[in-house]
Design an enzyme around this catalytic site. Structure first.
Site, PDB file in Angstrom:
ATOM      1  N   ASP A  11      -0.337  -3.733   0.785  1.00 40.31           N
ATOM      2  CA  ASP A  11      -0.027  -3.029  -0.467  1.00 40.31           C
ATOM      3  C   ASP A  11      -0.171  -1.527  -0.248  1.00 40.31           C
ATOM      4  OD1 ASP A  11       0.384  -2.356  -3.087  1.00 40.31           O
ATOM      5  OD2 ASP A  11      -1.377  -3.421  -3.872  1.00 40.31           O
ATOM      6  N   ASP A 101       6.439  -2.198  -3.223  1.00 41.77           N
ATOM      7  CA  ASP A 101       5.424  -1.663  -2.310  1.00 41.77           C
ATOM      8  C   ASP A 101       4.372  -2.670  -1.883  1.00 41.77           C
ATOM      9  OD1 ASP A 101       4.054  -1.867  -4.724  1.00 41.77           O
ATOM     10  OD2 ASP A 101       2.806  -0.144  -4.263  1.00 41.77           O
ATOM     11  N   GLU A 102       4.628  -3.955  -2.036  1.00 39.30           N
ATOM     12  CA  GLU A 102       3.632  -4.917  -1.567  1.00 39.30           C
ATOM     13  C   GLU A 102       4.281  -6.233  -1.174  1.00 39.30           C
ATOM     14  OE1 GLU A 102       0.897  -6.631  -4.527  1.00 39.30           O
ATOM     15  OE2 GLU A 102       2.075  -5.621  -6.046  1.00 39.30           O
TER      16      GLU A 102
HETATM   17 MG   LIG Z   1       0.622  -0.658  -4.338  1.00 44.07          MG
END
Ligand SMILES: [Mg+2]
Length: 396
Positions: A11, A101-102
């Site tokens: 993340d 984003d993860e």
């Molecule tokens: Mg994040």
């Protein structure tokens, strides 16, 4: 799922704000807020002052008057995301994207070739730092849920492995807010009953939790507090949209029949959205006609959703508008897609906080989780031939 800790939850830290700090050295080390009206992201320096994503801009500036507020640059964030996901996929083919984003990565089976999971995680962090210039935190554990908790605890710019023998010792002292899906409303409700830690939740029986929080949430939390999460890492989830379709024979189809098929498709798509904690704003109806031409009709909602009722109402409106054309040309395929998928802010809010429709969906999902898809079928499907792609008729 193996007995080993092979699942990584990777993340990026304060993603949009980190990209801004990467690209403008003057912003480094300073409180940065991305987005003026609503905070889309805050750097850790701004978070330390109480600024949170989703907060109104005025409130954020009051908390942190010296913050630099910058407008979002989505193109830069997508480019960074693509570069990071490329590194994920170079690490292992088993990548399940959760948002921009993860992602979850399963690195089981790579030990002999590449090394143990903790080494792989350290190398991944280095590659993202050196190749894309961004900090990323990685949690490593035996289940997806626990890997996500681990990365949350390790943030920012950290790495944390939870060994299988130490899972409950790690989990139980944590505050309940660490459990996936517990937002402020649920946390408050639990606090009123002096339930503060995951261990407190684990000591309650499932029945007690269900009576406190309702069926879906109660069973969900009970399972998580005991670290029961059998979901495997699934490739291909990181997409702009999710959909399902159903092929039909060439003969005429009554509107009621089409409606029942539509409801089944919506049910399937929204369930998949919820199980991957995503939401979408654009509902698209796809049609193929008897002459093999195709048409799509979409509507974009004001707010992203994974709620079955909301998506169904919208999809029904689209279908109703298309009925004259269907009548004229004959339909051979119906599809529903939810697109414009949320980028991960949503997973921080609860599916069942403050929303009775979401609570019903969570409950339905929980029953299906336990007894399989056939256990529950929306009433509209009863009495219709489900066809090959539909869930089986229920055993009620
Ligand atoms: Mg994040």
């Amino acid at each position: 799922m193996s007995g080993e800790a092979t699942i990584l939850h990777a993340d990026l830290d304060a993603f949009y704000a980190s990209v801004e700090q990467r690209d403008d050295p003057r912003l480094r080390g300073r409180p940065v807020i991305v987005g003026g009206g609503v905070v889309l992201a805050a750097s850790y320096q701004a978070k330390a002052r109480g600024v949170r994503s989703g907060m109104g801009g005025a409130q954020a500036r009051r908390l942190c008057p010296d913050a630099v507020v910058v407008p979002p640059r989505m193109a830069a964030y997508s480019a960074a995301s693509r570069a990071v996901f490329e590194i994920f996929r170079q690490t292992t083919p088993l990548v399940e994207g959760l948002s921009i984003d993860e992602a979850f990565l399963d690195v089981g089976g790579l030990r002999r070739l590449v090394g143990p999971p903790a080494d792989i995680a350290a190398r991944l962090r280095r590659a993202v730092r050196e190749g894309v210039g961004l900090p990323i935190t990685v949690g490593v554990a035996r289940t997806k849920f626990l890997a996500k908790v681990a990365s949350g605890v390790a943030k920012p710019d950290g790495l944390l492995l939870v060994p299988p023998a130490g899972e409950l010792a790690f989990l139980h002292p944590l505050p309940v807010e660490r459990l996936w899906g517990v937002g402020p409303v649920t946390a408050e409700k639990l606090r009123q009953h002096r339930i503060r830690t995951v261990g407190d939740v684990a000591r309650l029986g499932e029945a007690t939790l269900v009576s406190l929080l309702g069926g879906g949430a109660g069973r969900h939390l009970h399972a998580l507090a005991h670290n029961r999460d059998p979901r495997p890492v699934q490739v291909g989830r990181r997409r702009g949209s999710m959909g399902a379709q159903h092929a039909l024979g060439r003969s005429g189809h009554r509107p009621a029949e089409l409606d029942a098929i539509l409801a089944g498709l919506v049910d399937r798509v929204t369930r998949r959205l919820r199980s991957s904690t995503r939401t979408g704003r654009t509902i698209t109806l796809r049609l193929r006609f008897a002459d093999f031409t195709r048409a799509t009709r979409s509507r974009t909602l004001a707010k992203a959703t994974a709620d079955t009722g909301t998506v169904l109402v919208t999809a029904r409106g689209l279908l109703r508008a298309a009925l004259p054309e269907i009548d004229r040309r004959g339909v051979t395929l119906i599809g529903v897609a939810v697109g414009n998928l949320g980028d991960g802010h949503v997973q921080l809010t609860l599916p069942w906080d403050a929303d009775p429709a979401a609570e019903l969906d969570a409950a339905v999902d929980a029953v299906r989780e336990r007894f399989g898809s056939a256990a529950l079928t929306r009433a509209v499907l009863l009495g219709h031939d489900p066809g090959p792609e539909m869930p089986l008729l229920p055993d009620l």
